[in-house]
Design a protein around this motif. Structure first.
Motif, short mmCIF file in Angstrom:
data_model
loop_
_atom_site.label_atom_id
_atom_site.label_comp_id
_atom_site.label_asym_id
_atom_site.label_seq_id
_atom_site.Cartn_x
_atom_site.Cartn_y
_atom_site.Cartn_z
N LYS A 116 72.64 64.97 54.87
CA LYS A 116 73.56 64.04 54.71
C LYS A 116 73.56 62.95 53.99
O LYS A 116 74.37 62.26 52.91
N ALA A 117 72.21 62.26 54.07
CA ALA A 117 71.85 60.99 53.22
C ALA A 117 72.06 61.33 51.70
O ALA A 117 72.30 60.76 50.90
N CYS A 118 71.29 62.74 51.33
CA CYS A 118 71.32 63.19 50.02
C CYS A 118 72.85 63.35 49.44
O CYS A 118 72.95 62.74 48.26
N MET A 119 73.84 64.11 50.31
CA MET A 119 75.05 64.12 49.93
C MET A 119 75.73 62.82 49.70
O MET A 119 76.43 62.47 48.57
N ASP A 120 75.55 61.86 50.63
CA ASP A 120 76.10 60.50 50.36
C ASP A 120 75.65 60.02 48.99
O ASP A 120 76.52 59.30 48.36
N ALA A 121 74.40 60.04 48.75
CA ALA A 121 73.80 59.40 47.48
C ALA A 121 74.40 60.16 46.28
O ALA A 121 74.50 59.33 45.21
N CYS A 122 74.42 61.34 46.22
CA CYS A 122 75.00 62.35 45.21
C CYS A 122 76.65 61.78 45.07
O CYS A 122 77.02 61.68 43.95
N MET A 123 77.26 61.71 46.24
CA MET A 123 78.71 61.44 45.93
C MET A 123 78.67 59.88 45.39
O MET A 123 79.61 59.57 44.56
N ALA A 124 78.04 59.07 45.83
CA ALA A 124 77.75 57.86 45.18
C ALA A 124 77.48 57.97 43.47
O ALA A 124 78.31 57.22 42.87
N MET A 125 76.62 58.70 43.39
CA MET A 125 76.26 58.91 41.88
C MET A 125 77.53 59.52 41.31
O MET A 125 77.86 58.95 39.94
N ARG A 126 78.15 60.50 41.73
CA ARG A 126 79.05 61.14 41.40
C ARG A 126 80.22 60.15 40.75
O ARG A 126 81.00 60.24 39.82
N GLU A 127 80.70 59.02 41.88
CA GLU A 127 81.70 57.82 41.49
C GLU A 127 81.07 57.12 40.51
O GLU A 127 81.95 56.71 39.71
N SER A 128 79.77 56.82 40.20
CA SER A 128 79.37 56.01 39.16
C SER A 128 79.60 56.66 37.88
O SER A 128 80.09 55.98 37.03
N VAL A 129 79.38 58.08 37.95
CA VAL A 129 79.56 58.61 36.73
C VAL A 129 80.92 58.48 36.33
O VAL A 129 81.30 58.49 35.02
N MET A 130 81.74 58.89 37.20
CA MET A 130 83.27 59.13 37.04
C MET A 130 83.85 57.82 36.58
O MET A 130 84.75 57.73 35.59
N ALA A 131 83.11 56.53 36.80
CA ALA A 131 83.67 55.24 36.50
C ALA A 131 83.22 54.96 35.09
O ALA A 131 83.78 54.31 34.41
#
Length: 133
Positions: A116-131
Motif C-alpha cells: 500500500k505504501a509503495c502504491m501511494d508513493a508510485c501514485m505520487a510519482m505519477r502525479e509528479s510526472v504528469m505535472a
C-alpha cells in the motif's frame, strides 16, 4: 539514499529533455517505498502461502521500478508512466492476496502495508510526472 548521491542524480536527470522539473523528493520517496516493498515481499514469499507467487512478482517489479528510477537515461515521461502503472497494479494484486492472510499472519499484514505504501508513493510519482507535461 544519501544527499550526495541524490544531488548527483538530480543534476544528471534535470539535464535530460523534459526532466528539468522533476520533483526529486517525490522520486526519492518512491525509490525508498519500492525498496521497502521489495524486501517485504521477498520475506513474505518465503512463508509458502498462496500469496507467494504474487509476492515474488511484486518484489521483482519493485526492484525494476527502483532501478529504472536510478538510471533515468533513455526514460521518457510516457515510459515512466507505464512502469509506474505496472508497479501500482502489481502492488495492488500482492496487497489483495496478502490481505486474505493478514488476520493470521503478521508477515502478510506487513507485506500488504508495504504494498500500500509503495502504491501511494508510485501514485505520487505519477502525479509528479504528469505535472511535468
Amino acid at each position: 539514499m544519501d544527499s550526495m548521491m541524490m544531488d548527483m542524480m538530480s543534476k544528471d536527470m534535470k539535464s535530460m529533455p523534459g526532466m528539468d522539473t522533476m520533483d526529486m523528493s517525490v522520486m526519492q520517496a518512491c525509490m525508498d517505498a519500492c525498496s521497502a516493498c521489495e524486501q517485504a515481499c521477498t520475506v513474505c514469499s518465503t512463508q509458502m502461502m498462496s500469496c507467494a507467487p504474487a509476492c515474488m512478482n511484486c518484489a521483482d517489479m519493485c526492484n525494476t521500478m527502483m532501478r529504472a528510477m536510478l538510471r533515468m537515461q533513455g526514460m521518457t515521461p510516457a515510459t515512466m508512466m507505464s512502469m509506474l502503472d505496472a508497479c501500482i497494479a502489481m502492488c495492488q494484486q500482492c496487497m489483495d492476496e496478502c490481505m486474505e492472510h493478514a488476520d493470521h499472519s503478521d508477515v502478510c499484514k506487513m507485506c500488504a502495508q508495504s504494498c500500500k505504501a509503495c502504491m501511494d508513493a508510485c501514485m505520487a510519482m505519477r502525479e509528479s510526472v504528469m505535472a511535468m507535461g
